[in-house]
Design a protein around this motif. Structure first.
Motif, PDB file in Angstrom:
ATOM      1  N   LYS A 643      30.028 115.963 151.060  1.00  0.00           N
ATOM      2  CA  LYS A 643      29.657 116.136 152.459  1.00  0.00           C
ATOM      3  C   LYS A 643      28.278 115.548 152.740  1.00  0.00           C
ATOM      4  O   LYS A 643      27.426 115.494 151.862  1.00  0.00           O
ATOM      5  N   LEU A 644      28.100 115.150 153.984  1.00  0.00           N
ATOM      6  CA  LEU A 644      26.777 114.721 154.430  1.00  0.00           C
ATOM      7  C   LEU A 644      26.043 115.932 154.985  1.00  0.00           C
ATOM      8  O   LEU A 644      26.568 116.668 155.821  1.00  0.00           O
ATOM      9  N   LEU A 645      24.830 116.133 154.527  1.00  0.00           N
ATOM     10  CA  LEU A 645      23.994 117.229 155.000  1.00  0.00           C
ATOM     11  C   LEU A 645      22.883 116.681 155.891  1.00  0.00           C
ATOM     12  O   LEU A 645      22.416 115.547 155.698  1.00  0.00           O
ATOM     13  N   HIS A 646      22.450 117.487 156.843  1.00  0.00           N
ATOM     14  CA  HIS A 646      21.416 117.021 157.774  1.00  0.00           C
ATOM     15  C   HIS A 646      20.060 117.043 157.084  1.00  0.00           C
ATOM     16  O   HIS A 646      19.516 118.102 156.788  1.00  0.00           O
ATOM     17  N   THR A 647      19.516 115.864 156.820  1.00  0.00           N
ATOM     18  CA  THR A 647      18.219 115.747 156.150  1.00  0.00           C
ATOM     19  C   THR A 647      17.107 115.340 157.110  1.00  0.00           C
ATOM     20  O   THR A 647      15.960 115.176 156.692  1.00  0.00           O
ATOM     21  N   LEU A 650      12.852 111.122 157.881  1.00  0.00           N
ATOM     22  CA  LEU A 650      12.395 110.841 156.519  1.00  0.00           C
ATOM     23  C   LEU A 650      11.160 109.951 156.576  1.00  0.00           C
ATOM     24  O   LEU A 650      11.104 109.010 157.375  1.00  0.00           O
ATOM     25  N   ASP A 651      10.198 110.244 155.726  1.00  0.00           N
ATOM     26  CA  ASP A 651       9.021 109.382 155.641  1.00  0.00           C
ATOM     27  C   ASP A 651       9.356 108.057 154.982  1.00  0.00           C
ATOM     28  O   ASP A 651       8.703 107.042 155.227  1.00  0.00           O
ATOM     29  N   ALA A 652      10.375 108.051 154.123  1.00  0.00           N
ATOM     30  CA  ALA A 652      10.809 106.828 153.444  1.00  0.00           C
ATOM     31  C   ALA A 652      12.244 107.022 152.974  1.00  0.00           C
ATOM     32  O   ALA A 652      12.726 108.151 152.852  1.00  0.00           O
ATOM     33  N   TYR A 653      12.920 105.924 152.747  1.00  0.00           N
ATOM     34  CA  TYR A 653      14.291 105.971 152.247  1.00  0.00           C
ATOM     35  C   TYR A 653      14.305 106.542 150.835  1.00  0.00           C
ATOM     36  O   TYR A 653      13.563 106.096 149.960  1.00  0.00           O
ATOM     37  N   ASP A 654      15.161 107.539 150.605  1.00  0.00           N
ATOM     38  CA  ASP A 654      15.315 108.177 149.305  1.00  0.00           C
ATOM     39  C   ASP A 654      16.460 107.487 148.571  1.00  0.00           C
ATOM     40  O   ASP A 654      17.621 107.583 148.980  1.00  0.00           O
ATOM     41  N   LYS A 655      16.161 106.803 147.488  1.00  0.00           N
ATOM     42  CA  LYS A 655      17.161 106.014 146.771  1.00  0.00           C
ATOM     43  C   LYS A 655      18.201 106.866 146.058  1.00  0.00           C
ATOM     44  O   LYS A 655      19.205 106.327 145.575  1.00  0.00           O
ATOM     45  N   THR A 656      17.989 108.164 145.974  1.00  0.00           N
ATOM     46  CA  THR A 656      18.980 109.033 145.343  1.00  0.00           C
ATOM     47  C   THR A 656      20.000 109.554 146.349  1.00  0.00           C
ATOM     48  O   THR A 656      20.902 110.301 145.987  1.00  0.00           O
ATOM     49  N   LYS A 657      19.837 109.159 147.635  1.00  0.00           N
ATOM     50  CA  LYS A 657      20.724 109.635 148.687  1.00  0.00           C
ATOM     51  C   LYS A 657      21.409 108.464 149.380  1.00  0.00           C
ATOM     52  O   LYS A 657      20.920 107.337 149.368  1.00  0.00           O
ATOM     53  N   GLY A 659      24.094 107.759 153.082  1.00  0.00           N
ATOM     54  CA  GLY A 659      24.658 108.379 154.271  1.00  0.00           C
ATOM     55  C   GLY A 659      24.425 107.530 155.494  1.00  0.00           C
ATOM     56  O   GLY A 659      24.581 106.309 155.454  1.00  0.00           O
ATOM     57  N   ILE A 660      24.000 108.170 156.580  1.00  0.00           N
ATOM     58  CA  ILE A 660      23.714 107.447 157.818  1.00  0.00           C
ATOM     59  C   ILE A 660      22.295 107.788 158.261  1.00  0.00           C
ATOM     60  O   ILE A 660      21.806 108.898 158.031  1.00  0.00           O
ATOM     61  N   THR A 720      22.719 112.823 154.870  1.00  0.00           N
ATOM     62  CA  THR A 720      22.873 112.177 153.574  1.00  0.00           C
ATOM     63  C   THR A 720      23.497 113.118 152.551  1.00  0.00           C
ATOM     64  O   THR A 720      23.575 114.332 152.737  1.00  0.00           O
ATOM     65  N   GLY A 721      23.935 112.499 151.449  1.00  0.00           N
ATOM     66  CA  GLY A 721      24.445 113.211 150.278  1.00  0.00           C
ATOM     67  C   GLY A 721      24.055 112.443 149.034  1.00  0.00           C
ATOM     68  O   GLY A 721      23.353 111.424 149.104  1.00  0.00           O
ATOM     69  N   LYS A 722      24.523 112.896 147.890  1.00  0.00           N
ATOM     70  CA  LYS A 722      24.152 112.263 146.624  1.00  0.00           C
ATOM     71  C   LYS A 722      24.683 110.840 146.551  1.00  0.00           C
ATOM     72  O   LYS A 722      25.832 110.558 146.860  1.00  0.00           O
ATOM     73  N   TYR A 723      23.842 109.913 146.126  1.00  0.00           N
ATOM     74  CA  TYR A 723      24.142 108.469 146.086  1.00  0.00           C
ATOM     75  C   TYR A 723      25.171 108.155 145.007  1.00  0.00           C
ATOM     76  O   TYR A 723      25.123 108.684 143.896  1.00  0.00           O
TER      77      TYR A 723
END
Length: 853
Positions: A643-647, A650-657, A659-660, A720-723
């Protein structure tokens, strides 16, 4: 005379002059009265509650604080003699100078009749006693209030310039905090902009626009877009027509009354400190309060209730309306913000109507109105009866009812996909007339519209079959509003013109379901009942079985189907086909014409014909056709299997995630390549932001890293969710192996392979609710298509960087280069495998073959 606890000890006029602003603030906020002496006379600097009639500035001498400070000694003398002097901040009364020892008839009848409430001697507290140890309460009679009621009604306050909404709200009320509550992408910010435009540009009153989100450039572009009808997405790229440039200069000349504060770390306290220093301030707009917490934005998250109270106090203190936008319609949050008036924007089943519900704190819902969202042009219109412009707007007069009003605007907007080259399928003659119509609408040129209409309808009458797409249906419906004639006489001439007239961009392939390729067009969902069933045993390529098996074997425990009850909330309504980012681009210096062509099977189609100017020199057209772009992209699609969770922001793109992401559109000034986001930029929200998938975020990061972009755009929101990149890898491997074998065989087996491959990938996100499918993951589908678009764009970009001239780039598989030496760019691998391309060479001016031509 006794001095009430409210009154400060007596000070002389010189000291009072030097501390006038502080004394007035004490009168406003704490109700304090200061005794001022000058020689043998005394006056009081008092809050307005001591003398309510002072709110009617036309009844007594009134002075702005800066002027009052200069002549303060004289004003004290006049006040002491029984002539009240009203002190104003800008145009708003804030305090009054009164006689300290008034004669019974020196002041108004209100004071004479109610000395306990209004005389200089003190105030009456709730127990009816004076000079108690605690600050007494100030009481008012109905007579005290009548001045405010008669002079501060909504009729003379700021409005939105939207008649239906202004009727429902009574305008923006002075001294009150009004909240516009709307989910992202509904258009809440545009109501704030509407009120600012109307107040500053039409009513010529001062506006403070506190921008905690959009910057001053965004706001100016939105104003130009709204005033001219120019597309906001195009203006974001710095491309203004001559008319838009003219309006921009007019706005600059008329825009000294619209002051923008887009400074970093903007707080409610900053707004409170700035507003009192603006002469003649009539409206404060706060755009916006962000529901999700962001470390970069003080006006966000759990800090909003306190900020709301500061803004409400500001409204009461300055006696001006404060209009704040919040990007949420959550009732719990709105309850915490506790605004005086709340306008809640809610989408309806009709995408052309948004409902605005008006509620007051003490009375609940008091009215409602409907608006027509025109987000492409950064504005709202009155639903059903909105002019295109205002006669008193710097942009010029709008269209009269005789030219259609709303119908004219609807036709202009319905034409956009065709005049911009994003959609094809109509005669070039009609495209030309629609482009002229859009220009006239943008300029508010009623005479030109009347001249264009006959030839426009004549060209429309020549259309034998409208494109069977949403855009085609909308355009046909818009033309029917004008009673489009159907004439055999006009049809022949218009069809002849359509065969040779130029259009602006390469056309869509126009494939029918039977002409499916591995990289099918995404303009419609031609799935039919039964497609969701597994292929029978022995099928040449059981694509759906393979895809289901690949997902089922993943150790990530993916969720292949989002439950139906969850699909109307969370991230799912935010995902659209435009997030594919497919380029629909042609070089600005060439001309593409759509010409008729008869295929070997007798089917009539249209194909592109490209004319290259002499300035390009000698050469031929190199046609690039990528093999299996979609299945090839499956080798490494960055997505979230669960599932995509509401994150949130973001200050920067998280490479471990994965999503949209909701981002600003990065500036792209190059003319030799399309924008990296492709057609995504054609559909920004009212703040000029777009939703993208992970492949495009990664692409932008690489362009920044390689210094082709100045900086990464801000991520305003995210789900996002886990990449994971390997979910579809087994499917890719099986598809590649099957293609290697079947491409040699050809014929029906190869066609069956392509058909089932396309069906399997489409079933990731079936559009019709009635269509059964083992999948329903819009984010998977759009991430896969976006990955194909990114790879297509990136290879073309490398070729351009090596010095090759790109003429056209479209979809995920087609590119046209100018080849002076008759060879394909070396960045492409020629072959029949995935990721490789077929290259053909034709002369300029010849028909461009497509598919199996």
């Amino acid at each position: 005379m006794s001095q009430s606890p409210q009154e400060e000890g007596a000070i002389n006029a010189t000291t009072a002059r030097n501390t006038l602003y502080a004394l007035v603030k004490l009168a406003e906020e704490e109700g304090r009265t200061t005794v001022i002496t000058k020689h043998r006379v005394r006056a009081l600097l008092a809050p307005l509650d001591r003398f309510p009639a002072a709110r009617k500035t036309e009844a007594f001498p009134a002075h702005v604080l800066s002027a009052a400070q200069k002549d303060f000694g004289d004003l004290v003398t006049l006040a002491a003699q029984g002539q009240p002097q009203v002190l104003m901040r800008n145009s708003t009364p804030v305090a009054v100078l009164l006689p300290a020892d008034p004669a019974p008839d020196a002041l108004s009848s209100d004071m004479a009749a109610h000395p306990g409430a209004a005389t200089a001697g003190g105030a009456v507290n709730s127990q009816g006693h004076q000079n108690r140890g605690s600050t007494p309460r100030r009481l008012a009679t109905l007579g005290d209030a009548i001045g405010s009621v008669l002079t501060d009604g909504p009729a003379d306050g700021p409005t939105f310039g939207l008649p239906g909404l202004d009727t429902a709200t009574g305008g923006l009320q002075r001294g009150k905090l009004t909240l516009v509550a709307a989910r992202p992408s509904v258009g809440g910010s545009l109501l704030g902009l509407a009120a600012a435009r109307k107040t500053a540009l039409v009513d010529h009153d001062m506006v403070l626009y506190a921008a905690s989100g959009p910057n001053r450039d965004d706001i100016f572009r939105r104003i130009i877009s709204a005033e001219t009808g120019g597309e906001y997405a195009r203006l974001k790229q710095g491309r203004l027509t001559e008319h838009e440039q003219k309006v921009a200069h007019q706005l600059v000349q008329a825009g000294d009354l619209l002051m923008i504060d887009d400074g970093s770390d903007l707080t409610a306290e900053d707004i409170r400190e700035t507003a009192p220093h603006m002469e003649g301030l009539a409206l404060v707009v706060v755009d916006r309060l962000q529901a999700a917490h962001s470390a970069r934005l003080p006006l966000s998250g759990d800090r909003l209730p306190d900020a709301s109270q500061v803004l409400a106090t500001l409204a009461r203190t300055l006696h001006v309306p404060v209009l704040a936008i919040v990007d949420s319609d959550d009732p719990a949050l709105l309850g915490l913000l506790d605004a005086d008036v709340t306008l809640t924007l809610s989408p309806t089943e009709d995408p052309a109507r948004v409902q605005v519900t008006v509620a007051e704190r003490d009375f609940g819902t008091i009215g409602s109105a409907y608006l027509q969202p025109d987000l492409i042009h950064a504005r709202f219109l009155d639903a059903g009866a909105a002019p295109l412009g205002r006669a008193d707007s710097p942009a010029g007069p709008g269209l009269s009812a005789s030219t259609g009003g709303t119908a004219a605007l609807e036709l202009a907007e319905a034409a956009l996909p065709y005049t911009s080259g994003g959609q094809q399928g109509i005669p070039a003659a009609l495209t030309h007339e629609l482009a002229a119509w859009r220009t006239a609408v943008a300029g508010g040129d009623q005479e030109a519209l009347q001249e264009i209409l006959p030839s426009l309808l004549q060209a429309a009458a020549a259309v034998s079959e409208w494109p069977d797409t949403h855009e085609g249906h909308r355009l046909a419906a818009a033309l029917r509003s004008y009673g489009t004639p159907v004439s055999a006489d006009t049809a022949a001439s218009a069809q002849a013109a359509a065969a040779s007239a130029p259009v602006h961009a390469p056309a869509d392939s126009g494939q029918a379901p039977g002409d499916v390729t591995e990289d099918e067009e995404d303009g419609g969902d031609w799935l039919k009942p039964g497609d969701e069933e597994d292929e029978p045993e022995g099928h040449v390529f059981p694509a759906l079985k393979i895809l289901k098996d690949a997902v089922g074997r993943s150790k990530m425990h993916p969720i292949p189907v989002i439950r139906k009850e969850e699909r109307d909330s969370g991230p799912w309504p935010l995902i659209s086909e435009h997030m594919d980012g497919e380029p629909r681009w042609v070089h600005p210096d060439i001309t593409v014409t759509r010409v008729p062509y008869i295929r070997e099977n007798g089917k009539r189609v249209r194909r592109d014909q490209i004319d290259v100017p002499d300035s390009f020199g000698e050469g031929v057209l190199c046609l690039i056709d990528r093999n299996g772009s979609f299945p090839s992209a499956c080798s490494g699609v960055p997505l979230a299997p669960n599932k995509l969770l509401h994150t949130g922001p973001l200050d920067a793109y998280d490479k471990t995630k994965a999503g949209i992401y909701l981002i600003g559109i990065p500036e792209w000034t190059r003319t030799d390549m399309p924008h990296p986001l492709g057609r995504i930029i054609d559909r920004p929200d009212e703040d000029g932001r777009v939703w993208v998938t992970t492949p495009h975020v990664k692409q932008l990061e690489k362009l920044v890293r390689d210094k082709h972009l100045g900086a990464m755009p801000t991520i305003y929101d995210s789900w996002t969710g886990k990449y994971n990149e390997s979910l579809f890898k087994p499917f890719y491997e099986a598809t590649r192996k099957a293609r290697t074998e079947l491409v040699q065989v050809g014929g029906d087996p190869y066609k069956a392979y392509k058909t089932r491959l396309s069906i399997a990938l489409r079933l990731l996100w079936p559009k019709r609710p009635s269509q059964r499918s083992p999948f329903w993951r819009p984010d998977w589908r759009m991430s896969m298509v976006a990955e194909a678009s990114v790879r297509h764009w990136s290879v073309a970009f490398r070729a351009v960087e090596e010095g090759h001239q790109l003429l056209a780039l479209r979809n995920v598989d087609a590119a046209v280069f100018w080849a002076p030496d008759g060879t394909a760019p070396s960045t492409y691998r020629i072959g029949t495998g995935f990721g490789e391309v077929k290259a053909k060479f034709v002369q300029a001016g010849e028909m461009i073959p497509e598919g199996d031509d």
